[in-house]
Design an enzyme around this catalytic site. Structure first.
Site, PDB file in Angstrom:
ATOM      1  N   SER A  14      -4.327  -1.286  -5.530  1.00 54.83           N
ATOM      2  CA  SER A  14      -4.631  -2.379  -4.747  1.00 54.83           C
ATOM      3  C   SER A  14      -3.551  -3.124  -3.232  1.00 54.83           C
ATOM      4  CB  SER A  14      -4.007  -3.888  -5.250  1.00 54.83           C
ATOM      5  OG  SER A  14      -2.713  -3.442  -5.720  1.00 54.83           O
ATOM      6  N   CYS A  77      -3.203   2.404 -10.721  1.00 51.81           N
ATOM      7  CA  CYS A  77      -2.248   0.803 -11.007  1.00 51.81           C
ATOM      8  C   CYS A  77      -2.946   0.800 -12.404  1.00 51.81           C
ATOM      9  CB  CYS A  77      -3.789   0.235  -9.637  1.00 51.81           C
ATOM     10  SG  CYS A  77      -3.564  -1.850 -10.214  1.00 51.81           S
ATOM     11  N   CYS A 191       3.523  -2.024 -13.747  1.00 58.44           N
ATOM     12  CA  CYS A 191       2.962  -1.897 -12.772  1.00 58.44           C
ATOM     13  C   CYS A 191       3.320  -1.381 -11.358  1.00 58.44           C
ATOM     14  CB  CYS A 191       3.101  -3.417 -11.923  1.00 58.44           C
ATOM     15  SG  CYS A 191       2.442  -3.764 -10.410  1.00 58.44           S
ATOM     16  N   HIS A 193       3.695  -0.911  -8.306  1.00 54.52           N
ATOM     17  CA  HIS A 193       4.717  -1.337  -7.718  1.00 54.52           C
ATOM     18  C   HIS A 193       6.042  -1.542  -7.773  1.00 54.52           C
ATOM     19  CE1 HIS A 193       0.635  -2.933  -5.539  1.00 54.52           C
ATOM     20  NE2 HIS A 193       1.670  -3.796  -4.588  1.00 54.52           N
TER      21      HIS A 193
HETATM   22  N1  DGL Z   1      -0.163  -2.418  -8.624  1.00 56.95           N
HETATM   23  C1  DGL Z   1      -0.526  -3.000  -9.115  1.00 56.95           C
HETATM   24  C2  DGL Z   1      -0.457  -2.613 -10.620  1.00 56.95           C
HETATM   25  O1  DGL Z   1      -0.629  -1.185 -11.087  1.00 56.95           O
HETATM   26  C3  DGL Z   1      -1.368  -3.719  -9.249  1.00 56.95           C
HETATM   27  C4  DGL Z   1      -0.950  -5.254  -8.167  1.00 56.95           C
HETATM   28  C5  DGL Z   1      -1.735  -6.604  -7.925  1.00 56.95           C
HETATM   29  O2  DGL Z   1      -2.541  -5.796  -6.785  1.00 56.95           O
HETATM   30  O3  DGL Z   1      -1.909  -7.416  -8.371  1.00 56.95           O
HETATM   31  O4  DGL Z   1      -1.002  -3.557 -11.637  1.00 56.95           O
END
Ligand code: DGL
Length: 265
Positions: A14, A77, A191, A193
């Protein structure tokens, strides 16, 4: 099937989170042509419903596969993978690698048997996570926390913003304040991120082990592409944004991952 040496690996997230999977993949496959897609128009996925993710992600990946003809697609993701991996696999005719919470390795290393699972709100409520917990961590207490704040902090960091340890500690406080939370010795970064904030997370929680699935996914990608031809030198990587193009600071961060060309979809 004959694979052309120029066929890229396509990474999908995302936002910037998938860079935590792209980074270790580049270390293993340095000449791989790369397309990195940030569905910035759909960001953040963690606040979306299952139905939205399940219809959006396969459709978008279908368009991207048609446009870039990758040899392999990586859903970098956890939110999209835990909800839509099966839909994507049945919709695409290329191999698809997903990213799911690394609960198994966390359970293998936790001594206190109390594990934090830090993901998005959408990921931590998935039956997929219940299933991983039952299969690999049945004797552990799993404390799940969805944190949209950490996702935003990772985006801010990549865009050149300052992220303080206090910001991180505030974001992770609910997990440690939960029943048995003080005994957490291992956190699953569920996640993509969050590995981008590993230094800050370590500073906020010294002595707590962080489990990042990225390097294992990179090894899986290398395994699935073994024996395939690669160019002698990698062509400039392409970053694709479905929303606004990146700021100059973000474009500079992308260039550090070999993504020198920016396109919008
Ligand atoms: N990087 C994403 C994950 O691994 C999602 C972050 C998001 O868009 O809320 O879940």
């Amino acid at each position: 099937m004959i694979i052309s040496s120029t066929a890229p690996l396509l990474f999908f997230d995302s936002g910037v989170g998938g860079l935590s999977v792209l980074g270790p993949t580049r270390a293993l496959l340095p000449s791989a042509p790369t397309v990195y897609v940030a569905d910035s128009a759909g960001f953040p996925y963690g606040k979306r419903s299952e139905a939205e993710i399940a219809s959006r992600v396969p459709a978008l990946l279908g368009r991207l596969v048609e446009r870039f003809r990758p040899r392999l697609a990586v859903i970098a993701c956890n939110t999209a993978s835990t909800i839509a991996l099966d839909h994507v696999r049945s919709a695409l005719d290329v191999p698809v690698v997903g990213t799911v919470p690394a609960i198994k390795p966390a359970a293998e290393q936790s001594r206190s048997r109390v594990i934090g699972v830090l993901g998005t709100e959408a990921t931590v409520r998935q039956p997929y996570v219940d299933d991983l917990a039952a299969r690999f961590a049945a004797d552990c207490t799993l404390i799940r926390q969805g944190s949209p704040a950490l996702v935003e902090l990772a985006e801010a960091k990549l865009s050149g913003g300052a992220v303080s340890v206090a910001d991180i500690a505030a974001a992770t406080k609910p997990m440690f304040a939960a029943d048995r939370g003080a005994q957490i010795d291992t956190i699953v970064l569920a996640c993509t991120h969050f590995p981008l904030l590993a230094d800050e997370l370590r500073a906020a929680h010294p002595g707590v082990a962080l489990v990042d699935g990225g390097p294992g996914i990179a090894r899986r990608i290398a395994f699935l592409t073994r024996g395939q031809p690669w160019p002698e030198a990698p062509p400039p990587g392409i970053a694709v944004f479905t929303g606004e193009p990146p700021s100059p600071a973000l474009a500079a961060a992308l260039a550090r991952y070999g993504l020198h060309e920016v396109q919008t979809l």
